[in-house]
Motif scaffolding. Structure first.
Motif, PDB file in Angstrom:
ATOM      1  N   GLU A 114      -8.558  -1.581   1.405  1.00  0.00           N
ATOM      2  CA  GLU A 114      -9.511  -0.472   1.341  1.00  0.00           C
ATOM      3  C   GLU A 114     -10.855  -0.862   1.938  1.00  0.00           C
ATOM      4  O   GLU A 114     -11.455  -0.101   2.710  1.00  0.00           O
ATOM      5  CB  GLU A 114      -9.688  -0.014  -0.106  1.00  0.00           C
ATOM      6  CG  GLU A 114      -8.497   0.745  -0.659  1.00  0.00           C
ATOM      7  CD  GLU A 114      -8.850   1.535  -1.912  1.00  0.00           C
ATOM      8  OE1 GLU A 114      -9.863   1.197  -2.568  1.00  0.00           O
ATOM      9  OE2 GLU A 114      -8.118   2.487  -2.227  1.00  0.00           O
ATOM     10  N   ALA A 115     -11.337  -2.051   1.594  1.00  0.00           N
ATOM     11  CA  ALA A 115     -12.646  -2.491   2.092  1.00  0.00           C
ATOM     12  C   ALA A 115     -12.629  -2.639   3.612  1.00  0.00           C
ATOM     13  O   ALA A 115     -13.580  -2.248   4.299  1.00  0.00           O
ATOM     14  CB  ALA A 115     -13.040  -3.809   1.428  1.00  0.00           C
ATOM     15  N   THR A 151      -2.384   0.324  -3.721  1.00  0.00           N
ATOM     16  CA  THR A 151      -3.147  -0.196  -2.596  1.00  0.00           C
ATOM     17  C   THR A 151      -3.747  -1.521  -3.057  1.00  0.00           C
ATOM     18  O   THR A 151      -3.408  -2.019  -4.132  1.00  0.00           O
ATOM     19  CB  THR A 151      -4.232   0.811  -2.135  1.00  0.00           C
ATOM     20  OG1 THR A 151      -4.883   0.301  -0.972  1.00  0.00           O
ATOM     21  CG2 THR A 151      -5.261   1.076  -3.220  1.00  0.00           C
ATOM     22  N   ASN A 152      -4.585  -2.120  -2.256  1.00  0.00           N
ATOM     23  CA  ASN A 152      -5.310  -3.300  -2.725  1.00  0.00           C
ATOM     24  C   ASN A 152      -6.744  -3.224  -2.238  1.00  0.00           C
ATOM     25  O   ASN A 152      -7.060  -2.517  -1.278  1.00  0.00           O
ATOM     26  CB  ASN A 152      -4.604  -4.598  -2.292  1.00  0.00           C
ATOM     27  CG  ASN A 152      -4.626  -4.817  -0.799  1.00  0.00           C
ATOM     28  OD1 ASN A 152      -5.669  -5.136  -0.209  1.00  0.00           O
ATOM     29  ND2 ASN A 152      -3.466  -4.669  -0.148  1.00  0.00           N
ATOM     30  N   ASP A 153      -7.622  -3.933  -2.922  1.00  0.00           N
ATOM     31  CA  ASP A 153      -9.056  -3.767  -2.662  1.00  0.00           C
ATOM     32  C   ASP A 153      -9.468  -4.203  -1.271  1.00  0.00           C
ATOM     33  O   ASP A 153     -10.330  -3.584  -0.637  1.00  0.00           O
ATOM     34  CB  ASP A 153      -9.876  -4.504  -3.721  1.00  0.00           C
ATOM     35  CG  ASP A 153      -9.619  -6.010  -3.738  1.00  0.00           C
ATOM     36  OD1 ASP A 153      -8.505  -6.436  -3.372  1.00  0.00           O
ATOM     37  OD2 ASP A 153     -10.528  -6.762  -4.147  1.00  0.00           O
ATOM     38  N   LYS A 154      -8.838  -5.236  -0.721  1.00  0.00           N
ATOM     39  CA  LYS A 154      -9.247  -5.715   0.595  1.00  0.00           C
ATOM     40  C   LYS A 154      -8.786  -4.780   1.705  1.00  0.00           C
ATOM     41  O   LYS A 154      -9.504  -4.589   2.704  1.00  0.00           O
ATOM     42  CB  LYS A 154      -8.711  -7.126   0.834  1.00  0.00           C
ATOM     43  CG  LYS A 154      -9.399  -8.190  -0.016  1.00  0.00           C
ATOM     44  CD  LYS A 154     -10.911  -8.199   0.230  1.00  0.00           C
ATOM     45  CE  LYS A 154     -11.626  -9.317  -0.513  1.00  0.00           C
ATOM     46  NZ  LYS A 154     -11.567  -9.184  -1.970  1.00  0.00           N
ATOM     47  N   THR A 197       0.832  -1.210   0.000  1.00  0.00           N
ATOM     48  CA  THR A 197       0.000   0.000   0.000  1.00  0.00           C
ATOM     49  C   THR A 197       0.867   1.261   0.000  1.00  0.00           C
ATOM     50  O   THR A 197       0.475   2.293   0.554  1.00  0.00           O
ATOM     51  CB  THR A 197      -0.946   0.006   1.215  1.00  0.00           C
ATOM     52  OG1 THR A 197      -0.168  -0.041   2.425  1.00  0.00           O
ATOM     53  CG2 THR A 197      -1.891  -1.187   1.175  1.00  0.00           C
TER      54      THR A 197
END
Length: 434
Positions: A101-102, A96-99, A91
């Motif tokens: 962020e989620a 970044t990565n989707d998980k 990150t």
């Protein structure tokens, strides 16, 4: 030529090291545990199973973390599914990565701080280091460079990274590194006397203090809930003297005291909050800090002169750990486990009080939520009591002050709790009579 073996023998002055596995035991005098270690191979709900087949009730939830119990298939599936898609990606800067962020969005929804930013990392010790660094960075950026001292409480435990070692209130965790404080500019305050805290702040000078760090309920220090007015006084001192309030909720976060965070239970409004253990119930190494707008907004201003907080690590926001945390938070909600802790608390309190009433070797019991401590007379060796309990099929741990840890998983039943405390009662009596 002198061989390495010969050099080692000379260094040991003829002493022979104990033999044992390659893994260095944590927080232990090695000769006292090598050959006696329990190798845990499996977990089943509130129980773990050793290599030789002994089934043990996990009365400490591991190191305060196994809140939803062991070996939940939903979390194994979440990890598998994520690894098959993407194990992780960092990150740093534009990436970044989707998980990650989620997870951060979900954490923001339950945060004890309104409108937070979230810094993710690998655990509680990481989180404390980041929080203390960020506190000092905040005051440097504010143009108040004398505000450097980090205050923490007697008997406090904040992990064992550099800052955690330096602000520890358990002296044995701070000794042996050549200086009074591994990181300079730290000092201790009373763990339960608000007036002594006031005096310490006055003596050091608010203009020199960056932050006060405290666990809402001390864990390793002996399970010490706050005395009346203590946390309120700390919060007042912080607000009146421009000192940041950092709450270490690594143990208390995510339901352990019957609210999502102890900040809610005790009516606190911190500037920074550290978390770890309960965010995944130990199913993946993950921790972080909630950062209040007061701290994060200057780092987000749209200006060429906006400062950078120079922090980051390879596994911060690890995608698989984040996926596990997301599923774990869903389980907490779907199974109403935080509410269950709150509903179970009266029975927990009553069971501990009953133990104290019937066993003369119990000096005091302390509790909050599903967090309890049983303090024994000094003549009764708490570590020996723990050994006796293991023989009976139950796990407790010795804490500071000759105290036994009681912090079962949130899924514990009243029958299991009573059996655990009955075994503790019996083990105390046996050790006292030995």
């Amino acid at each position: 030529m002198t061989t390495t073996v010969e050099n080692n023998a000379s260094a040991n002055s003829g002493r022979t090291p104990v033999d044992g596995p390659a893994l260095w035991p944590a927080q232990a005098q090695a000769p006292q545990v090598v050959g006696r270690q329990l190798v845990i191979e499996r977990g089943e709900g509130s129980y773990v199973v050793t290599r030789d087949g002994q089934r043990l009730f996990d009365g400490t939830a591991g190191l305060w973390h196994a809140n939803i119990g062991h070996s939940r298939p939903e979390l194994a599936q979440a990890a598998y599914d994520q690894m098959m898609q993407l194990e992780t990606y960092h990150t740093f800067a534009r990436f970044t990565n989707d998980k990650a962020e989620a997870l951060s969005e979900k954490l923001a929804e339950v945060s004890p701080i309104l409108d937070p930013k979230i810094i993710l990392n690998s655990g509680g010790s990481d989180a404390i280091d980041v929080a203390c660094k960020l506190a000092r960075r905040h005051w440097q950026r504010e143009g108040r460079p004398t505000k450097q001292v980090i205050l923490s409480r007697e008997f406090a435990y904040h992990g064992l990274h550099a800052y955690g070692t330096s602000i520890a209130g358990l002296e044995f965790n701070r000794e042996g590194y050549g200086t009074e404080s591994l990181v300079p500019e730290t000092a201790r305050i009373s763990f339960n006397d608000p007036e002594q805290v006031r005096r310490t702040v006055e003596e050091i000078g608010p203009e020199n203090i960056a932050a006060i760090v405290t666990e809402p309920v001390q864990g390793t220090g002996g399970v010490n809930p706050p005395t009346e007015g203590y946390l309120e006084t700390i919060q007042e001192l912080c607000r009146d003297n421009d000192i940041l309030l950092i709450l270490d909720e690594v143990i208390t976060g995510f339901g352990r005291v019957g609210t999502m965070f102890a900040s809610e239970r005790y009516g606190l409004q911190p500037d920074l909050v550290t978390f770890a253990k309960g965010v995944t119930s130990g199913y993946a190494p993950l921790g972080g800090i909630f950062v209040s707008p007061r701290i994060w907004e200057p780092f987000y201003e749209d200006s060429p002169d906006t400062p950078i907080f120079r922090h980051g690590s390879t596994y911060a926001g690890h995608a698989t750990a984040a996926a596990v945390a997301i599923k774990h938070l869903e389980i907490l909600q779907d199974e109403n486990l935080v509410e269950r802790v709150r509903e179970f608390e009266p029975a927990f309190d009553a069971a501990l009080e009953d133990l104290a009433a019937r066993n003369d070797d119990v000096v005091e019991v302390r509790y909050a939520g599903l967090l309890g401590g049983v303090t024994l007379r000094e003549s009764v060796a708490v570590d020996k009591v723990c050994d006796r309990m293991i023989d009976k099929g139950f796990i407790s741990r010795p804490l500071r002050g000759n105290t036994l840890q009681v912090s079962p998983p949130f899924i514990v039943t009243e029958q299991e709790l009573n059996a655990f405390l009955a075994a503790m009662d019996e083990a105390i009596g046996e050790e006292a009579a030995s």
